[in-house]
Structure formats: C-alpha cells, structure tokens
Design a protein around this motif. Sequence first.
Motif, PDB file in Angstrom:
ATOM      1  N   LEU A   1      12.546  13.591 -46.675  1.00 27.59           N
ATOM      2  CA  LEU A   1      12.222  14.506 -45.559  1.00 27.59           C
ATOM      3  C   LEU A   1      11.676  16.112 -45.813  1.00 27.59           C
TER       4      LEU A   1
ATOM      5  N   THR B   1       8.158  20.939 -46.986  1.00 24.00           N
ATOM      6  CA  THR B   1       8.359  21.911 -46.338  1.00 24.00           C
ATOM      7  C   THR B   1       8.790  22.957 -47.486  1.00 24.00           C
TER       8      THR B   1
ATOM      9  N   PHE C   1      23.100  16.767 -31.091  1.00 23.45           N
ATOM     10  CA  PHE C   1      21.600  16.546 -31.022  1.00 23.45           C
ATOM     11  C   PHE C   1      21.075  17.590 -30.086  1.00 23.45           C
TER      12      PHE C   1
ATOM     13  N   ASP D   1      18.694  21.995 -31.015  1.00 19.71           N
ATOM     14  CA  ASP D   1      17.723  22.601 -30.671  1.00 19.71           C
ATOM     15  C   ASP D   1      17.866  24.061 -30.003  1.00 19.71           C
TER      16      ASP D   1
ATOM     17  N   ARG E   1      14.544   9.359 -31.925  1.00 20.70           N
ATOM     18  CA  ARG E   1      15.370  10.514 -32.748  1.00 20.70           C
ATOM     19  C   ARG E   1      15.459  10.536 -34.068  1.00 20.70           C
ATOM     20  N   LEU E   2      14.731   9.577 -34.758  1.00 23.53           N
ATOM     21  CA  LEU E   2      14.822   9.800 -36.162  1.00 23.53           C
ATOM     22  C   LEU E   2      13.970  11.140 -36.536  1.00 23.53           C
ATOM     23  N   PRO E   3      14.245  11.690 -37.806  1.00 23.86           N
ATOM     24  CA  PRO E   3      13.583  12.858 -38.005  1.00 23.86           C
ATOM     25  C   PRO E   3      12.232  12.659 -38.631  1.00 23.86           C
ATOM     26  N   THR E   4      11.193  13.780 -38.253  1.00 27.43           N
ATOM     27  CA  THR E   4       9.777  13.866 -38.834  1.00 27.43           C
ATOM     28  C   THR E   4       8.935  12.509 -38.477  1.00 27.43           C
ATOM     29  N   ASP E   5       7.673  12.855 -38.068  1.00 29.01           N
ATOM     30  CA  ASP E   5       6.782  11.929 -37.531  1.00 29.01           C
ATOM     31  C   ASP E   5       6.570  10.936 -38.473  1.00 29.01           C
TER      32      ASP E   5
ATOM     33  N   HIS F   1       8.450   9.781 -41.097  1.00 29.64           N
ATOM     34  CA  HIS F   1       9.450   8.592 -40.968  1.00 29.64           C
ATOM     35  C   HIS F   1       9.689   7.748 -40.067  1.00 29.64           C
ATOM     36  N   ARG F   2       9.327   8.344 -38.588  1.00 38.97           N
ATOM     37  CA  ARG F   2       9.307   7.445 -37.498  1.00 38.97           C
ATOM     38  C   ARG F   2       8.275   6.179 -37.458  1.00 38.97           C
TER      39      ARG F   2
END
Length: 414
Positions: free
Chosen positions: A22, A26, A311, A315, A377-381, A383-384
């Motif tokens: 993930l 970064t 969740f 934010d 809701r999964l992290p990062t585009d 991974h989705r």
Amino acid sequence: MLYELLSGEVDTWEVAPLFKDLLKNTTIQFIRDRVKLLRPSDHLNQSVKQSRSTSSGGSVHLESGIIVEYDWLVLALGAESKLDVVPGSAEYALPFSTLEDAHKVDKKLKSLERERFSKNSSPICVAIVGCGYAGVELAATISERLQDKGIVQAVNVETTICPNAPPGNREAALKVLQSRNVQLFLGYFVSCIKELSDSKDLGKMPGITEVGADTVSCAKKFILELQPAQRGLQSKVIEADLVLWTVGSKPLLPQLDSNYYNGIPVTGRGQAETDETLRVRGHPRIFAIGDSSALRDSSGKILPATAQVAFQQADFAGWNLWAAINDRPLLPFRFQNLGEMMTLGRSDAAISPSFIDGLTLEGPVGHAARKIAYLFRLPTDEHRLKVGISWLAKSTIDSVASLQSTITKVIAGS
C-alpha cells in the motif's frame, strides 16, 4: 470481511493488503513493531501555542529498542478480544477479531472437516459465545459452510440477537439462522468452559445437549456451563468441538512512564478521553481515534467503538493535524450514522441505510450492495481496482458454474 475468508468468498490479499504494498509509492516510513512505552512531553498546563513551538511532542519506545521522537502523535491502536472473562475462556476459546484469528479458526475448521469426512461421523459442533453482530455473522457463515455436517450453537445473555441492531437487520438475521438450524441459547451466560478429556464423562454431565451418537474422537472437546440470565430458565451444559468468543474487547493503549507527566486520561475501558476535535485532553499534540478514543456525543454518551466511527474519525483527525500544524481552526467531530450492514453467507446479507427509514436490503441484493460498499472503503485506488476485477471474475465463474449445474439438473430430470 474476515467472515468471507471462512466462506472462501475472498482471498487474504484482497481484504488484508500488506503495508509494504500500500505504501510503496509514498514517503511514509513503516515500522512493524510493538509499542512498549509512551512518553508525552506536552503537559496539561502548557498552552497550545507553547506546545506548537516545542521541538518534540514526546517519544514512543518500541519493543525492538527503537525510540521514535514525534512532534504529533495519533493513537489508533485498535483493541483486542477480552478473553479472561470466565474460567476457561482464555484457555479454550478462540477470538475472532484479527486476520490471525480468522486463519486460526479456518485451520481448526478444516482439521475438523477432514476428521469428520465420513458419512457416519458425528457432526462438528461449534459454540459461539455472544450474539451481537460478530457472533451472528459467524454463526451464519459457519452454519452455511458446515451445512448438515455440523451444528452451530450460539449463546447470548440477552433474550434476542443483535439487540442494538435496526429491526430489519435483526429480523433478516434471525430468519437466516433459523433456516440453517442454528441453535440459539438466549437469556444465558457462560459461567465456565472446561475441556472434556474423556468422552465417557458425557453421560455424567447433567442437562448436557447431545450433538451426535458418535462422541469418540481424537480431537479435543469442550463443555460450556450455561447459567440463566432471565427468570424461568434452567441451567444447561452444551458440548463443542470449537468455541468462539465474540464478547468484549479491551483497547491497547501503551503504558506511560511514571517519571513523566501522569499520563493520558482514560476511561474505565482504557480509552483516551478526547475533546470534540479528537485531541486527547491535556495533550494538545496527541490525537486518538477508533478504539483508542472515548469521545462523547451531544447527549453525553461515548460513541460506539465501531469501524464506521473510526473510519469517519480518521478523516477529521487528518484534517485537524494539518490545521494544528498550520495554526488553523480545528473542526469538531460529528458522527454521521450511515446505517448498518451484516453478512449472512456467500449470497446473503442485510443492510439498513440510515437515510431511508425502515428500508432493509437483504438476500442477494443486500449481499451485492455490501460488497460494493466495502470495495469503495478499501485503501488506495490501485488496490480497489485489483480487488474489483478479482471479485468480478469470481462472480462470473460462480454464475457460469451455477448455470451449468441448473442445465445438468434439467437434462437429468427430463
């Protein structure tokens, strides 16, 4: 989505991606370690302006010996199952709240399935303590997996399942559990769990619930002594090959060095008391979210330690960190209840959205809506996208297999 790991509906990489994957694009530094000690240096009587000018907010000491100096800190440690509740629960019951827990339960179920493979074997008996969301979702998933090869028994101190759930979700869940012959022991609490070392002792136990004629097995068996929590009920003893514990949790706040400021104000449950901006009271450089935070709503009640709350808090905490660093106003957290979801099997779920009063989506429609909600809701585009393609491919394969099975049955019938 740990329940879907038990049903085989999803793969581990889909619902529990690795941090190294993930974070590979970064600048985030990831350290896999355990917190041993927390030493905050922002004091209660220190003003926020003074705190901002301080070079460091404190330090985090890790078990490996690494010391991490921080300017700002976010406590998001989650919680662990509280197993030491009744005699025998810590020794003989398995929790179900982490990926490791799910793998242990799946491994145990596979072992029992191999052992009871023959048609003449006694059914696999699974006892689930607690009938909140976790207990009910487990009962629905495992009963579907075992089918006629197993018996699922669920125990709850309340006289109903999911007492805090919307009525639509509760009714849908109860209908599914009844259709899969899940035995519900409502109005009971577990007083102790014991290992049944000798199957001959079964006949000596008063009130024991028999689950099969063949009780001789090389696997360990357990007995749960149930005491009535309501008037008019009698004590019971039930037998199980596997005991799953879904009642209670405890936050994982680290210890504080007694040589420093007295520490973080915590509730009786061990959660940090926070103000409405999610900052820990008396520590302007520390934020807390999720199970680590005890934030009260407008009526004075502490918000539930659910994924939905955590969740949304993430934010706000991210924004307020930026605002605090840049001397901007911090936003007060306001929880927006979006509704509640629960899985009830490979093609069954229940969803009660808060924005349409009285509406409950259940069955295949609810199942599809729940998976779509979790996909977003999964992290990062990246991974989705990968997970979305994987789920679509699996759905297509299942649909083709189902169509082939139907055609085969029609041809055989004609």
